[in-house]
Scaffold this motif. Structure first.
Motif, PDB file in Angstrom:
ATOM      1  N   CYS A 605      35.200  52.141  40.142  1.00  0.00           N
ATOM      2  CA  CYS A 605      36.193  52.715  39.218  1.00  0.00           C
ATOM      3  C   CYS A 605      37.342  51.749  38.965  1.00  0.00           C
ATOM      4  O   CYS A 605      37.994  51.810  37.936  1.00  0.00           O
ATOM      5  N   GLY A 606      37.604  50.877  39.927  1.00  0.00           N
ATOM      6  CA  GLY A 606      38.624  49.844  39.717  1.00  0.00           C
ATOM      7  C   GLY A 606      40.055  50.297  39.891  1.00  0.00           C
ATOM      8  O   GLY A 606      40.989  49.546  39.603  1.00  0.00           O
ATOM      9  N   MET A 607      40.258  51.527  40.352  1.00  0.00           N
ATOM     10  CA  MET A 607      41.635  52.006  40.492  1.00  0.00           C
ATOM     11  C   MET A 607      42.392  51.223  41.555  1.00  0.00           C
ATOM     12  O   MET A 607      43.588  50.978  41.439  1.00  0.00           O
ATOM     13  N   CYS A 608      41.695  50.801  42.596  1.00  0.00           N
ATOM     14  CA  CYS A 608      42.326  50.034  43.664  1.00  0.00           C
ATOM     15  C   CYS A 608      42.821  48.672  43.176  1.00  0.00           C
ATOM     16  O   CYS A 608      43.825  48.155  43.655  1.00  0.00           O
ATOM     17  N   VAL A 609      42.111  48.116  42.206  1.00  0.00           N
ATOM     18  CA  VAL A 609      42.431  46.756  41.750  1.00  0.00           C
ATOM     19  C   VAL A 609      43.868  46.686  41.254  1.00  0.00           C
ATOM     20  O   VAL A 609      44.619  45.767  41.577  1.00  0.00           O
ATOM     21  N   ASN A 610      44.293  47.683  40.494  1.00  0.00           N
ATOM     22  CA  ASN A 610      45.642  47.677  39.949  1.00  0.00           C
ATOM     23  C   ASN A 610      46.688  48.034  40.997  1.00  0.00           C
ATOM     24  O   ASN A 610      47.847  47.673  40.872  1.00  0.00           O
ATOM     25  N   LEU A 611      46.250  48.779  42.010  1.00  0.00           N
ATOM     26  CA  LEU A 611      47.211  49.211  43.026  1.00  0.00           C
ATOM     27  C   LEU A 611      47.595  48.083  43.976  1.00  0.00           C
ATOM     28  O   LEU A 611      48.682  48.071  44.529  1.00  0.00           O
ATOM     29  N   CYS A 612      46.693  47.135  44.173  1.00  0.00           N
ATOM     30  CA  CYS A 612      46.910  46.104  45.199  1.00  0.00           C
ATOM     31  C   CYS A 612      48.155  45.279  44.881  1.00  0.00           C
ATOM     32  O   CYS A 612      48.246  44.656  43.840  1.00  0.00           O
ATOM     33  N   PRO A 613      49.143  45.273  45.806  1.00  0.00           N
ATOM     34  CA  PRO A 613      50.358  44.506  45.535  1.00  0.00           C
ATOM     35  C   PRO A 613      50.154  42.995  45.640  1.00  0.00           C
ATOM     36  O   PRO A 613      51.029  42.229  45.271  1.00  0.00           O
ATOM     37  N   TYR A 614      49.019  42.564  46.180  1.00  0.00           N
ATOM     38  CA  TYR A 614      48.808  41.130  46.412  1.00  0.00           C
ATOM     39  C   TYR A 614      47.723  40.533  45.522  1.00  0.00           C
ATOM     40  O   TYR A 614      47.282  39.419  45.761  1.00  0.00           O
ATOM     41  N   SER A 615      47.276  41.308  44.531  1.00  0.00           N
ATOM     42  CA  SER A 615      46.208  40.853  43.624  1.00  0.00           C
ATOM     43  C   SER A 615      45.005  40.341  44.397  1.00  0.00           C
ATOM     44  O   SER A 615      44.436  39.306  44.061  1.00  0.00           O
ATOM     45  N   ALA A 616      44.639  41.047  45.456  1.00  0.00           N
ATOM     46  CA  ALA A 616      43.549  40.571  46.299  1.00  0.00           C
ATOM     47  C   ALA A 616      42.200  41.174  45.901  1.00  0.00           C
ATOM     48  O   ALA A 616      41.165  40.777  46.435  1.00  0.00           O
ATOM     49  N   LEU A 617      42.206  42.142  45.018  1.00  0.00           N
ATOM     50  CA  LEU A 617      40.966  42.857  44.704  1.00  0.00           C
ATOM     51  C   LEU A 617      40.488  42.527  43.287  1.00  0.00           C
ATOM     52  O   LEU A 617      41.285  42.325  42.381  1.00  0.00           O
ATOM     53  N   ASP A 618      39.177  42.494  43.121  1.00  0.00           N
ATOM     54  CA  ASP A 618      38.569  42.276  41.799  1.00  0.00           C
ATOM     55  C   ASP A 618      37.328  43.147  41.688  1.00  0.00           C
ATOM     56  O   ASP A 618      36.730  43.532  42.688  1.00  0.00           O
ATOM     57  N   LEU A 619      36.923  43.421  40.464  1.00  0.00           N
ATOM     58  CA  LEU A 619      35.636  44.084  40.240  1.00  0.00           C
ATOM     59  C   LEU A 619      34.611  43.013  39.935  1.00  0.00           C
ATOM     60  O   LEU A 619      34.870  42.102  39.160  1.00  0.00           O
ATOM     61  N   VAL A 620      33.449  43.124  40.584  1.00  0.00           N
ATOM     62  CA  VAL A 620      32.382  42.135  40.332  1.00  0.00           C
ATOM     63  C   VAL A 620      31.060  42.869  40.125  1.00  0.00           C
ATOM     64  O   VAL A 620      30.897  44.030  40.524  1.00  0.00           O
ATOM     65  N   GLU A 621      30.124  42.161  39.488  1.00  0.00           N
ATOM     66  CA  GLU A 621      28.767  42.695  39.318  1.00  0.00           C
ATOM     67  C   GLU A 621      27.945  42.269  40.522  1.00  0.00           C
ATOM     68  O   GLU A 621      27.919  41.098  40.888  1.00  0.00           O
ATOM     69  N   LYS A 622      27.313  43.242  41.170  1.00  0.00           N
ATOM     70  CA  LYS A 622      26.433  42.896  42.291  1.00  0.00           C
ATOM     71  C   LYS A 622      25.194  43.766  42.200  1.00  0.00           C
ATOM     72  O   LYS A 622      25.319  44.996  42.176  1.00  0.00           O
ATOM     73  N   ASN A 623      24.045  43.176  42.150  1.00  0.00           N
ATOM     74  CA  ASN A 623      22.782  43.911  42.058  1.00  0.00           C
ATOM     75  C   ASN A 623      22.812  44.942  40.931  1.00  0.00           C
ATOM     76  O   ASN A 623      22.435  46.090  41.100  1.00  0.00           O
ATOM     77  N   GLY A 624      23.394  44.533  39.806  1.00  0.00           N
ATOM     78  CA  GLY A 624      23.398  45.427  38.655  1.00  0.00           C
ATOM     79  C   GLY A 624      24.439  46.527  38.716  1.00  0.00           C
ATOM     80  O   GLY A 624      24.473  47.408  37.863  1.00  0.00           O
ATOM     81  N   ARG A 625      25.300  46.476  39.750  1.00  0.00           N
ATOM     82  CA  ARG A 625      26.329  47.507  39.833  1.00  0.00           C
ATOM     83  C   ARG A 625      27.698  46.848  39.836  1.00  0.00           C
ATOM     84  O   ARG A 625      27.862  45.711  40.279  1.00  0.00           O
ATOM     85  N   THR A 626      28.700  47.604  39.359  1.00  0.00           N
ATOM     86  CA  THR A 626      30.067  47.097  39.446  1.00  0.00           C
ATOM     87  C   THR A 626      30.660  47.572  40.760  1.00  0.00           C
ATOM     88  O   THR A 626      30.688  48.781  41.029  1.00  0.00           O
ATOM     89  N   VAL A 627      31.092  46.630  41.582  1.00  0.00           N
ATOM     90  CA  VAL A 627      31.731  47.001  42.843  1.00  0.00           C
ATOM     91  C   VAL A 627      32.999  46.169  43.035  1.00  0.00           C
ATOM     92  O   VAL A 627      33.181  45.134  42.389  1.00  0.00           O
TER      93      VAL A 627
END
Lengths: 673, 193
Positions: A605-627
């Motif tokens: 869902c990517g909600m965590c990506v925006n919450l991270c104060p340190y820009s440590a999270l990203d969404l990536v494609e893995k085995n055909g899924r977004t994680v």
């Protein structure tokens, strides 16, 4: 070993520290030990006078081998103090150090519940069973090493910043020295002489300023501010705003193809500039032009255009001629540099003493601050070193020095702390007065003379011997004679027990010091805490006075708390040494507390990506899924994402949900699952 | 003391009496009582003298407010309550305005006056003031000189107080009666006659 311990039933060893009487004085150790033996998973409960001692640590090491322990709990002081000690002991015993858990029964218990033995003991039981619950579920973790950039940054180029930069650079580290003013030197360059040696301040500072300008490892950036700080120890990416100074250095000129041009500090531009403004270096007591230098000894010797007052008439451009050093259309530039560690030395400013209205600063002409007096008595100051009364230009014969002007003040207007150097510089001012004006008389209004440093008390003796009058009483009020403009100081001579009204020619307020306006901004950029009074917070007031709670960021000078020049220089050298360690080692271990994505559960869902104060999270494609994917080096393990994730797909290492739930259960249900 | 020092001359004995401050001279509850009545933190005083320096009474009298705060801190109850200077504070609150430790020295004085009154130590003029307030609602009642001055300034002769609205005086009397202030004042004044 990982699998072996994981499959095993947890076997926890508990150790209770007496800490002399620090803990044993308020907590019943025997009762706590007996209780510990009843906690599930505990196979061993021991106690010792000082667990942090070598025999104490040895107990842990031996028991791990002997009893096949899978977790260690020490109930003692704060983990801030001895967590590393016991982790090492666990490691020595052959256990992963992250299987150690600490229960704080000193700072958070025995010290605050000194008069409630049973209450404190009960609380210690709670702390203990919670720690055991967590220790039963702890897992092996392995710290990550990251390389450290072979460079450092020093923010603020007063004497503290200069010293830190020189030390770092001389130990072979590329150092960026950042200063927001057009020149380096800071407050010390404004002083005339320094106590107790009476060295000329500029004379001892300018050699260091020159060294900074010439050092091959120092990249000096004046008129520059820190804009953005990203990254972590070893790998800070710092964006700097080079404010438009409207004047090109010879190097800058060359990059624009102007060979042999650029500012050489001749001052032709200044002569033709029609705009006159007060010079802040002279505390506003002397004029400067819209294109200016603070004083003749500035480093670097480059003029600066004050674009707030420049009318862009272009006369300076004409006067500069072939050197083509002036560019009135210049704009701010941004540069990003990568550094391993940073030292903050952002200094102080005077408390606006006019807020204490009873002393009449800014209302009475002949009431000035100590920094104004420094400029007045300085040979390179606005009067050429001639002390004069602001009201009529006459030479003052009787000068009063008001100590604690805004310091040691709990009214909420002034500052509750002692500003630490005012006593000494006021003694020095009295000396300078006696020296410069024959027949003059100084009066020092004081509560306590704090002459704590090396040769300071001797200096006090000397000034008293020179004839300075000391009146022990805090000044209640200053009144001005409307005709002569002579200030009258009203106070009590507390030693005589008599009110006094002393008519003087001039009064100097030894104003309190406070953090600069920008300190708060800088501290937010670097993630540094502040203490109650606004000064930057050191990691430990005694044992880590240069460090901060942010790894890789260090403090030097008054920005950490009021201190005089020797203390500032000493702290700067300490901060430089501390800041150079990770750089020389070349790599740092990061605590393995980072978040992990449980990919099967992650919905992308990517909600965590925006919450991270340190820009440590990203969404990536893995085995055909977004994680989601964590950049471990950037993650500080704050838990924001883990607490938020709607699918429970984020695993916070060492603070995992099952571990925390077990602690809560232990507290609420007494350890039942 | 093992042996009492004595002089044959009585006056000399008084003059040369030992004046040490001893801990047993202190009354342990004095500070507590003063802080409770005055609602201020007398024990935080660091004796800077800002209070006395601010005091309009000090240059004209022997009143030293700082000394009273010191006596509160040390529990020197008798010294404080029997010192006639206690009654020289004008309650202008300059000291309270400027105290760097945020203490209210004026309220310390007021508390001490309260405690002194309980011991019937109070100057007669203060008691006369009590009687004036009881009678007129004013510590300093309006008088002819004042009335003339008010009229000259285009004001009514009587101000908007009990001077003009005498019907409110019984209310004031009720308050004073509730605390027995008037009776006590009358009683002490009568004793002194």
């Amino acid at each position: 070993m990982v699998d072996e311990t994981k499959s095993q039933k947890p076997r926890v060893g508990v150790y209770i520290c007496h800490c002399g009487t620090n803990i044993a004085g308020s907590i019943d150790i025997k009762e706590l030990q007996d209780f510990a033996q009843t906690i599930p998973n505990v196979v061993l409960a021991d106690e010792y006078q000082y667990m942090c001692s070598t025999p104490g640590q040895k107990k842990i090491e031996d028991a791990i081998k002997e009893h096949g322990l899978t977790g260690i709990v020490v109930a003692a002081c704060s983990p801030r103090l001895h967590e590393p000690t016991f982790r090492t002991a666990s490691k020595e015993g052959g256990l992963n150090p992250f299987r150690f858990e600490m229960a704080n029964i000193r700072e958070q218990n025995s010290w605050v519940h000194m008069h409630d033995r049973q209450g404190a003991t009960d609380k210690a039981k709670d702390a203990l069973k919670m720690a055991v619950a967590k220790a039963s579920l702890l897992e092996d973790l392995f710290p990550k090493s990251v390389p450290v950039e072979h460079s450092a940054m020093v923010v603020g180029a007063g004497v503290g910043g200069i010293q830190a930069a020189l030390d770092l650079a001389s130990s072979g580290i590329k150092t960026y020295l950042i200063e927001k003013a057009p020149t380096i030197g800071g407050r010390m360059s404004q002083l005339d002489k320094t106590f107790p040696t009476l060295d000329c301040s500029q004379c001892i500072l300018t050699p260091k300023m020159v060294d900074v300008g010439r050092h091959p490892n120092i990249e000096l950036m004046t008129y520059t501010e820190v804009e953005k700080v990203e990254g972590y120890i070893g790998n800070f990416d710092i964006t700097l705003r080079k404010k438009a100074r409207g004047v090109l250095t010879p190097t800058e000129a060359e990059t624009r193809g102007i060979v042999g041009g650029g500012c050489n500090g001749c001052g032709d531009c200044e002569q033709v500039c029609p705009v006159i403004k007060p010079n802040p270096f002279e505390m506003g007591m002397a004029p400067r032009k819209a294109i200016y230098i603070y004083h003749p000894q500035v480093v670097p010797l480059i003029y600066t255009v004050d674009f707030d007052s420049c009318v862009k008439c272009g006369l300076c451009v004409e006067a500069c001629g072939e050197k083509k050093a002036i560019d009135l259309e210049q704009e701010d530039e941004f540069v990003t540099v990568k550094v391993g560690t940073a030292v903050l030395a952002v200094g102080y400013e005077l408390f606006p003493v006019e807020k204490k209205t009873e002393w009449g600063y800014k209302r009475y002409d002949n009431v000035i601050t100590s920094l104004e007096f420094e400029r007045l008595i300085c040979a390179s100051g606005p009067t050429g070193g001639k002390v004069i009364r602001p009201s009529d230009g006459e030479t003052p014969k009787k000068i009063g020095f008001v100590l604690c002007a805004g310091s040691r003040d709990n009214t909420g207007i002034g500052k509750p702390y002692c500003s630490r150097f005012c006593c000494m510089y006021s003694l020095k001012h009295a000396h300078q007065l006696h020296e410069k004006i024959p027949g003059s008389q100084s009066y020092l209004f004081y509560m306590d003379i704090r002459s704590f440093g090396k040769m300071y008390e001797e200096f006090y003796y000397r000034i008293q011997d020179e004839g300075a009058k000391f009146i022990r009483g805090r000044v209640a009020k200053i009144e001005e004679d409307p005709i002569t403009k002579n200030p009258h100081v009203l106070t009590e001579d507390t030693l005589l027990g008599q009110p006094v009204d002393i008519e003087l020619d001039m009064v100097v307020l030894a104003s309190a010091v406070q953090p600069t306006e920008e300190t708060n901004h800088v501290r937010h950029l670097f993630g540094v805490s502040q203490s109650m009074d606004g000064w930057l917070l050191e990691a430990h007031p005694k044992l880590n006075p240069c460090g901060t709670t942010t790894a890789g960021v260090f403090l030097a000078g008054v920005c950490q708390g009021p201190k005089d020049i020797p203390d500032t220089v000493a702290q700067a050298e300490g901060a430089a040494a501390a800041a150079s360690i990770p750089i020389h080692v070349g790599e740092v271990e990061l605590e393995p507390y980072f978040a992990m994505c449980i990919e099967e559960k992650c919905a992308g869902c990517g909600m965590c990506v925006n919450l991270c104060p340190y820009s440590a999270l990203d969404l990536v494609e893995k085995n055909g899924r977004t994680v989601m994917q964590v950049t471990e080096a950037k993650c500080k393990g704050c838990g924001t994402c883990g607490g938020f994730c709607p699918g429970g797909a984020i695993w916070m290492q060492h603070f995992a949900t099952p571990q925390i739930v077990a602690q809560i259960d232990a507290f609420l249900l007494g350890g039942e699952q | 003391m093992a042996k009492a020092k004595g002089y044959s001359d009585e006056n000399l004995s008084v003059r040369l009496a030992d004046r040490y401050y001893r801990t047993e001279d202190a009354s342990p509850d004095f500070l507590k009582n003063v802080e409770k009545i005055g609602m201020t933190i007398a024990h935080m005083c660091y004796q800077c003298g800002t209070c006395t320096g601010s005091c309009p009474s000090a240059p004209r009298s022997s009143y030293r407010i700082r000394k009273f705060v010191r006596r509160a801190v040390l529990g020197l109850e008798n010294d404080a309550l029997t010192d006639p200077d206690l009654w020289l504070c004008t309650t202008c609150y300059s000291c309270t305005d400027r105290c760097p430790r945020d203490i209210a020295p004026t309220d310390i004085i007021m508390a001490m006056r309260n405690l002194a009154f309980k011991r019937e130590i109070v100057p007669r003029n203060f008691l006369n003031t009590v009687q004036f307030i009881y009678k007129t609602g004013h510590g300093v009642p309006n008088n002819d000189v004042n009335r003339a001055a008010r009229v000259r300034l285009g004001l009514e002769a009587e101000p908007e107080t009990t001077a003009k609205y005498a019907e409110f005086i019984p209310g004031i009397q009720k308050i004073l009666d509730h605390y027995g202030l008037k009776d006590k004042a009358d009683e002490i004044l009568a004793e002194g006659q």
